[in-house]
Design a protein around this motif. Structure first.
Motif, PDB file in Angstrom:
ATOM      1  N   VAL A  66       0.774  -1.008   0.215  1.00  0.00           N
ATOM      2  CA  VAL A  66       0.010   0.004   0.193  1.00  0.00           C
ATOM      3  C   VAL A  66       0.824   1.123  -0.055  1.00  0.00           C
ATOM      4  O   VAL A  66       0.662   2.105  -0.881  1.00  0.00           O
ATOM      5  N   CYS A  67       1.888   1.067   0.726  1.00  0.00           N
ATOM      6  CA  CYS A  67       2.913   2.391   0.906  1.00  0.00           C
ATOM      7  C   CYS A  67       3.472   2.705  -0.290  1.00  0.00           C
ATOM      8  O   CYS A  67       3.614   3.841  -0.840  1.00  0.00           O
ATOM      9  N   SER A  68       4.088   1.723  -1.034  1.00  0.00           N
ATOM     10  CA  SER A  68       4.525   1.695  -2.357  1.00  0.00           C
ATOM     11  C   SER A  68       3.524   2.235  -3.404  1.00  0.00           C
ATOM     12  O   SER A  68       3.821   3.313  -4.339  1.00  0.00           O
ATOM     13  N   ARG A 117       0.124   8.938   3.731  1.00  0.00           N
ATOM     14  CA  ARG A 117       0.437   8.052   4.678  1.00  0.00           C
ATOM     15  C   ARG A 117       0.807   6.601   4.679  1.00  0.00           C
ATOM     16  O   ARG A 117       0.433   5.944   3.769  1.00  0.00           O
ATOM     17  N   CYS A 118       1.913   6.332   5.225  1.00  0.00           N
ATOM     18  CA  CYS A 118       2.394   4.896   5.345  1.00  0.00           C
ATOM     19  C   CYS A 118       1.774   4.224   6.439  1.00  0.00           C
ATOM     20  O   CYS A 118       1.607   4.769   7.508  1.00  0.00           O
ATOM     21  N   LYS A 119       0.821   3.044   6.265  1.00  0.00           N
ATOM     22  CA  LYS A 119       0.214   2.454   7.203  1.00  0.00           C
ATOM     23  C   LYS A 119       1.213   2.170   8.664  1.00  0.00           C
ATOM     24  O   LYS A 119       0.731   1.866   9.523  1.00  0.00           O
ATOM     25  N   ASN A 156       4.308  11.030   5.736  1.00  0.00           N
ATOM     26  CA  ASN A 156       5.461   9.789   6.029  1.00  0.00           C
ATOM     27  C   ASN A 156       6.504   9.930   4.931  1.00  0.00           C
ATOM     28  O   ASN A 156       7.367   8.953   4.984  1.00  0.00           O
ATOM     29  N   TYR A 157       6.453  10.788   4.034  1.00  0.00           N
ATOM     30  CA  TYR A 157       7.073  10.933   2.816  1.00  0.00           C
ATOM     31  C   TYR A 157       7.992  12.013   2.596  1.00  0.00           C
ATOM     32  O   TYR A 157       7.185  13.376   2.904  1.00  0.00           O
ATOM     33  N   ALA A 158       9.247  11.907   2.110  1.00  0.00           N
ATOM     34  CA  ALA A 158      10.074  13.484   1.884  1.00  0.00           C
ATOM     35  C   ALA A 158      10.486  13.325   0.388  1.00  0.00           C
ATOM     36  O   ALA A 158      10.468  12.148  -0.158  1.00  0.00           O
ATOM     37  N   PHE A 210      11.150   9.270  -0.731  1.00  0.00           N
ATOM     38  CA  PHE A 210      11.689   8.354   0.299  1.00  0.00           C
ATOM     39  C   PHE A 210      10.717   8.538   1.509  1.00  0.00           C
ATOM     40  O   PHE A 210      10.023   9.394   1.745  1.00  0.00           O
ATOM     41  N   GLU A 211      10.734   7.585   2.324  1.00  0.00           N
ATOM     42  CA  GLU A 211      10.263   7.323   3.720  1.00  0.00           C
ATOM     43  C   GLU A 211      10.974   8.092   4.768  1.00  0.00           C
ATOM     44  O   GLU A 211      12.041   7.987   4.866  1.00  0.00           O
ATOM     45  N   THR A 212      10.000   9.037   5.630  1.00  0.00           N
ATOM     46  CA  THR A 212      10.638   9.629   6.775  1.00  0.00           C
ATOM     47  C   THR A 212       9.719   9.584   7.919  1.00  0.00           C
ATOM     48  O   THR A 212       8.700   8.937   7.769  1.00  0.00           O
ATOM     49  N   GLU A 252      11.756   2.780  10.045  1.00  0.00           N
ATOM     50  CA  GLU A 252      10.923   2.559  11.259  1.00  0.00           C
ATOM     51  C   GLU A 252       9.523   2.053  10.691  1.00  0.00           C
ATOM     52  O   GLU A 252       8.806   1.284  11.428  1.00  0.00           O
ATOM     53  N   ASN A 253       9.147   2.580   9.493  1.00  0.00           N
ATOM     54  CA  ASN A 253       7.582   2.371   9.227  1.00  0.00           C
ATOM     55  C   ASN A 253       7.473   0.962   8.855  1.00  0.00           C
ATOM     56  O   ASN A 253       6.485   0.441   8.671  1.00  0.00           O
ATOM     57  N   HIS A 254       8.522   0.334   8.412  1.00  0.00           N
ATOM     58  CA  HIS A 254       8.551  -1.145   8.109  1.00  0.00           C
ATOM     59  C   HIS A 254       9.351  -2.198   8.969  1.00  0.00           C
ATOM     60  O   HIS A 254      10.157  -2.883   8.421  1.00  0.00           O
ATOM     61  N   GLU A 255       9.597  -1.794  10.323  1.00  0.00           N
ATOM     62  CA  GLU A 255      10.119  -2.515  11.194  1.00  0.00           C
ATOM     63  C   GLU A 255      11.321  -2.499  11.130  1.00  0.00           C
ATOM     64  O   GLU A 255      12.366  -3.798  11.376  1.00  0.00           O
ATOM     65  N   CYS A 282      13.195   0.495   3.592  1.00  0.00           N
ATOM     66  CA  CYS A 282      11.945   1.553   3.123  1.00  0.00           C
ATOM     67  C   CYS A 282      11.719   1.714   1.788  1.00  0.00           C
ATOM     68  O   CYS A 282      12.370   1.142   0.863  1.00  0.00           O
ATOM     69  N   ASN A 283      10.416   2.162   1.371  1.00  0.00           N
ATOM     70  CA  ASN A 283      10.198   2.242  -0.106  1.00  0.00           C
ATOM     71  C   ASN A 283      10.706   3.452  -0.784  1.00  0.00           C
ATOM     72  O   ASN A 283      10.789   4.506  -0.101  1.00  0.00           O
ATOM     73  N   ILE A 284      11.099   3.463  -1.911  1.00  0.00           N
ATOM     74  CA  ILE A 284      11.839   4.571  -2.576  1.00  0.00           C
ATOM     75  C   ILE A 284      11.208   4.416  -4.150  1.00  0.00           C
ATOM     76  O   ILE A 284      11.050   3.376  -4.597  1.00  0.00           O
TER      77      ILE A 284
HETATM   78 ZN   LIG Z   1       5.865   3.031   4.126  1.00  0.00          ZN
END
Ligand SMILES: [Zn+2]
Ligand SMILES: [Zn+2]
Length: 251
Positions: A125-127, A169-171, A179-181, A201-203, A219-222, A226-228
């Motif tokens: 979903v994030c990607s 939003r990243c879940k 949650n993205y920059a 990228f994710e921030t 941290e969003n993905h433990e 991260c997704n780029i």
């Molecule tokens: Zn994410």
């Protein structure tokens, strides 16, 4: 002749019951009739049913099963043989404690598998969100002849392109609004960034965020990565071990 108290058959001339010592001298013929067939205790049946259901009801019915089981055992033992079903009651009492560890073991196997599936869904979903944002940025730059200003890129996309707040939003992240920059160093390429350069990228939680690797988070993905989204529009889940290979600015 049958003992009226416990139902045991005794010799016709017996003075006391050979089983329970009840005085049999005053037994009338009505009393001496064979004891009626014992009835199975309804409470014992209910106890067993609730006991068997308890693993399915997250053990909500375990306590009622045990209470009904005990009550029915007491009634059966005080019923002088008119009630039976103590086996059922004992089973009703025993099933929840026996099942509890089994269910706990099953949960121990299932929960990590569910957690992994959930994490995998979060990544997808994030990607998808990040690719949608990168497409919105492309639409913006086509419409306005320039890329959205990094310092207000979220506002500009919300105002001018059809994006929704959910897309930021990243879940897997604790909170939003974004949650993205955007990669702040892109400007340094003068519009000629190579395809493999970082675009989004994710921030950490924030809004209108722009920067470089110093604000990237896994941290969003433990902590797995991260997704780029890259300049050519493709997205990748980049593992933590390979994050150092990302291209951010001109050499
Ligand atoms: Zn994410
Ligand atoms: Zn008796």
């Amino acid at each position: 002749m049958y003992c009226p108290k416990c139902g045991t058959e005794n010799a016709d001339d017996a003075q006391v019951c050979r089983s329970c010592s009840w005085a049999l001298t005053n037994v009338t013929t009505a009393d001496a009739a064979p004891a009626p067939a014992a009835k199975t205790s309804g409470l014992a049946i209910a106890s067993l049913v609730l006991g068997l259901l308890s693993p399915l009801t997250c053990f909500l019915t375990a306590i009622p099963a045990i209470i009904l089981g005990i009550v029915s055992l007491v009634k059966i033992s005080g019923s002088a043989g008119r009630l039976k079903g103590s086996g059922l009651a004992i089973a009703g009492i025993a099933v929840p404690p026996v099942c509890l560890p089994l269910v706990a073991i099953m949960m121990g196997i299932l929960m990590p598998a569910l957690a992994r599936t959930r994490q995998f869904a979060f990544r997808i979903v994030c990607s998808t969100n990040m690719v949608a944002l990168s497409k919105a940025m492309l639409i913006y730059s086509n419409d306005y002849g320039q890329n959205p200003t990094p310092e207000k890129w979220c506002d500009l996309l919300i105002e001018h392109v059809e994006v929704t707040p959910e897309m930021f939003r990243c879940k897997g992240a604790p909170e939003g609004p974004s949650n993205y920059a955007i990669n702040k160093h892109l400007e340094e390429f003068d519009g000629a960034a190579p395809a493999g350069t970082v675009l989004l990228f994710e921030t950490y939680p924030g809004w209108n965020q722009a920067g470089g690797p110093e604000i990237l988070t896994t941290e969003n993905h433990e902590g797995d990565g991260c997704n780029i989204v890259f300049v050519d529009g493709h997205a990748e889940f980049v593992r933590t071990q390979t994050l150092n290979d990302l291209r951010w600015k001109p050499d």
